[in-house]
Design a protein around this motif. Structure first.
Motif, PDB file in Angstrom:
ATOM      1  N   LYS A  57       0.815  -1.111   0.012  1.00  0.00           N
ATOM      2  CA  LYS A  57      -0.043  -0.024  -0.080  1.00  0.00           C
ATOM      3  C   LYS A  57       0.925   1.350   0.038  1.00  0.00           C
ATOM      4  O   LYS A  57       1.854   1.172   0.629  1.00  0.00           O
ATOM      5  CB  LYS A  57      -0.908  -0.056   1.349  1.00  0.00           C
ATOM      6  N   ARG A  58       0.485   2.292  -0.690  1.00  0.00           N
ATOM      7  CA  ARG A  58       1.201   3.558  -0.795  1.00  0.00           C
ATOM      8  C   ARG A  58       1.135   4.233   0.507  1.00  0.00           C
ATOM      9  O   ARG A  58      -0.132   4.428   1.002  1.00  0.00           O
ATOM     10  CB  ARG A  58       1.005   4.235  -1.999  1.00  0.00           C
ATOM     11  N   ILE A  59       2.366   4.751   1.175  1.00  0.00           N
ATOM     12  CA  ILE A  59       2.188   5.599   2.279  1.00  0.00           C
ATOM     13  C   ILE A  59       1.699   6.991   1.737  1.00  0.00           C
ATOM     14  O   ILE A  59       1.937   7.778   0.823  1.00  0.00           O
ATOM     15  CB  ILE A  59       3.520   5.572   2.833  1.00  0.00           C
ATOM     16  N   ASN A  60       0.533   7.413   2.558  1.00  0.00           N
ATOM     17  CA  ASN A  60       0.197   8.714   2.450  1.00  0.00           C
ATOM     18  C   ASN A  60       0.688   9.727   3.548  1.00  0.00           C
ATOM     19  O   ASN A  60       0.494   9.492   4.693  1.00  0.00           O
ATOM     20  CB  ASN A  60      -1.431   8.685   2.738  1.00  0.00           C
ATOM     21  N   CYS A  61       1.425  10.576   3.315  1.00  0.00           N
ATOM     22  CA  CYS A  61       2.024  11.284   4.162  1.00  0.00           C
ATOM     23  C   CYS A  61       1.163  12.367   5.072  1.00  0.00           C
ATOM     24  O   CYS A  61       1.299  12.815   5.954  1.00  0.00           O
ATOM     25  CB  CYS A  61       3.186  12.447   3.491  1.00  0.00           C
ATOM     26  N   PHE A  62       0.070  12.485   4.517  1.00  0.00           N
ATOM     27  CA  PHE A  62      -0.870  13.388   5.032  1.00  0.00           C
ATOM     28  C   PHE A  62      -1.473  12.800   6.247  1.00  0.00           C
ATOM     29  O   PHE A  62      -2.112  13.345   6.995  1.00  0.00           O
ATOM     30  CB  PHE A  62      -2.237  13.762   4.003  1.00  0.00           C
ATOM     31  N   ASP A  63      -1.324  11.226   6.349  1.00  0.00           N
ATOM     32  CA  ASP A  63      -1.822  10.883   7.723  1.00  0.00           C
ATOM     33  C   ASP A  63      -0.448  10.511   8.492  1.00  0.00           C
ATOM     34  O   ASP A  63      -0.661   9.757   9.557  1.00  0.00           O
ATOM     35  CB  ASP A  63      -2.112   9.459   7.374  1.00  0.00           C
ATOM     36  N   CYS A  64       0.584  11.216   8.291  1.00  0.00           N
ATOM     37  CA  CYS A  64       1.784  10.916   8.984  1.00  0.00           C
ATOM     38  C   CYS A  64       2.128  12.316   9.964  1.00  0.00           C
ATOM     39  O   CYS A  64       1.935  13.396   9.428  1.00  0.00           O
ATOM     40  CB  CYS A  64       3.090  10.604   7.950  1.00  0.00           C
ATOM     41  N   ILE A  65       2.542  11.964  11.205  1.00  0.00           N
ATOM     42  CA  ILE A  65       2.947  13.105  12.014  1.00  0.00           C
ATOM     43  C   ILE A  65       4.211  14.232  11.602  1.00  0.00           C
ATOM     44  O   ILE A  65       4.444  15.084  12.201  1.00  0.00           O
ATOM     45  CB  ILE A  65       3.102  12.618  13.593  1.00  0.00           C
ATOM     46  N   HIS A  66       5.000  13.384  10.887  1.00  0.00           N
ATOM     47  CA  HIS A  66       6.063  13.867  10.329  1.00  0.00           C
ATOM     48  C   HIS A  66       6.089  14.959   9.017  1.00  0.00           C
ATOM     49  O   HIS A  66       6.994  15.811   8.857  1.00  0.00           O
ATOM     50  CB  HIS A  66       7.274  12.936   9.997  1.00  0.00           C
ATOM     51  N   LEU A  67       4.858  15.006   8.426  1.00  0.00           N
ATOM     52  CA  LEU A  67       4.610  15.818   7.534  1.00  0.00           C
ATOM     53  C   LEU A  67       4.466  17.290   7.765  1.00  0.00           C
ATOM     54  O   LEU A  67       3.966  17.544   8.874  1.00  0.00           O
ATOM     55  CB  LEU A  67       3.623  15.352   6.580  1.00  0.00           C
ATOM     56  N   GLN A  68       5.199  18.161   6.918  1.00  0.00           N
ATOM     57  CA  GLN A  68       5.055  19.713   7.522  1.00  0.00           C
ATOM     58  C   GLN A  68       4.933  20.401   6.058  1.00  0.00           C
ATOM     59  O   GLN A  68       5.728  20.136   5.014  1.00  0.00           O
ATOM     60  CB  GLN A  68       6.535  19.903   8.024  1.00  0.00           C
ATOM     61  N   ILE A  69       4.136  21.281   6.117  1.00  0.00           N
ATOM     62  CA  ILE A  69       3.800  22.204   4.846  1.00  0.00           C
ATOM     63  C   ILE A  69       4.560  23.513   5.049  1.00  0.00           C
ATOM     64  O   ILE A  69       4.592  24.148   5.916  1.00  0.00           O
ATOM     65  CB  ILE A  69       2.497  22.555   4.883  1.00  0.00           C
ATOM     66  N   THR A  70       5.424  23.399   4.000  1.00  0.00           N
ATOM     67  CA  THR A  70       6.454  24.856   4.178  1.00  0.00           C
ATOM     68  C   THR A  70       5.911  26.024   3.589  1.00  0.00           C
ATOM     69  O   THR A  70       6.577  27.303   3.926  1.00  0.00           O
ATOM     70  CB  THR A  70       7.623  24.552   3.473  1.00  0.00           C
ATOM     71  N   TRP A  71       4.840  26.227   2.864  1.00  0.00           N
ATOM     72  CA  TRP A  71       4.672  27.222   2.287  1.00  0.00           C
ATOM     73  C   TRP A  71       5.459  27.759   1.314  1.00  0.00           C
ATOM     74  O   TRP A  71       5.289  29.055   0.884  1.00  0.00           O
ATOM     75  CB  TRP A  71       3.991  28.297   3.124  1.00  0.00           C
ATOM     76  N   GLN A  72       6.655  27.252   0.946  1.00  0.00           N
ATOM     77  CA  GLN A  72       7.516  27.906  -0.059  1.00  0.00           C
ATOM     78  C   GLN A  72       7.053  27.129  -1.464  1.00  0.00           C
ATOM     79  O   GLN A  72       7.039  25.874  -1.572  1.00  0.00           O
ATOM     80  CB  GLN A  72       8.767  27.408   0.553  1.00  0.00           C
ATOM     81  N   PRO A  73       6.623  27.703  -2.486  1.00  0.00           N
ATOM     82  CA  PRO A  73       6.516  27.490  -3.472  1.00  0.00           C
ATOM     83  C   PRO A  73       7.435  26.329  -4.254  1.00  0.00           C
ATOM     84  O   PRO A  73       6.729  25.177  -4.839  1.00  0.00           O
ATOM     85  CB  PRO A  73       6.026  28.574  -4.564  1.00  0.00           C
ATOM     86  N   ALA A  74       8.455  26.585  -3.946  1.00  0.00           N
ATOM     87  CA  ALA A  74       9.399  25.451  -4.924  1.00  0.00           C
ATOM     88  C   ALA A  74       9.425  24.320  -4.052  1.00  0.00           C
ATOM     89  O   ALA A  74       9.621  23.208  -4.544  1.00  0.00           O
ATOM     90  CB  ALA A  74      10.693  26.346  -4.928  1.00  0.00           C
ATOM     91  N   THR A  75       9.301  24.506  -2.899  1.00  0.00           N
ATOM     92  CA  THR A  75       9.193  22.922  -1.877  1.00  0.00           C
ATOM     93  C   THR A  75       8.215  22.898  -0.878  1.00  0.00           C
ATOM     94  O   THR A  75       8.495  23.263   0.401  1.00  0.00           O
ATOM     95  CB  THR A  75      10.840  22.776  -1.518  1.00  0.00           C
TER      96      THR A  75
END
Length: 62
Positions: A7-25
């Motif tokens: 099964k493909r891992i969904n980062c949106f369900d992971c505590i380690h995902l962070q949204i940076t708000w930087q368009p390039a990354t």
């Protein structure tokens, strides 16, 4: 052709995902310590051929 039955891992369900708000990354993984244009689990799989070993599910909210 090799079949991938994992099964493909969904980062949106992971505590380690962070949204940076930087368009390039816009995505970052706090566990591994990198930023990416694509979801970190896809970047890990693309570069290593293995699923992310740092996936930790978010706690369920009741």
């Amino acid at each position: 052709m090799k079949e991938n039955n994992q099964k493909r891992i969904n980062c949106f369900d992971c505590i380690h995902l962070q949204i940076t708000w930087q368009p390039a990354t816009p995505y970052a993984c706090k566990a591994i310590g990198f930023k990416s244009k694509i979801i970190p689990s896809m970047e890990v799989f693309k570069n290593s051929g293995s699923q992310c070993m740092h996936f930790t599910p978010k706690p369920k909210v009741k």
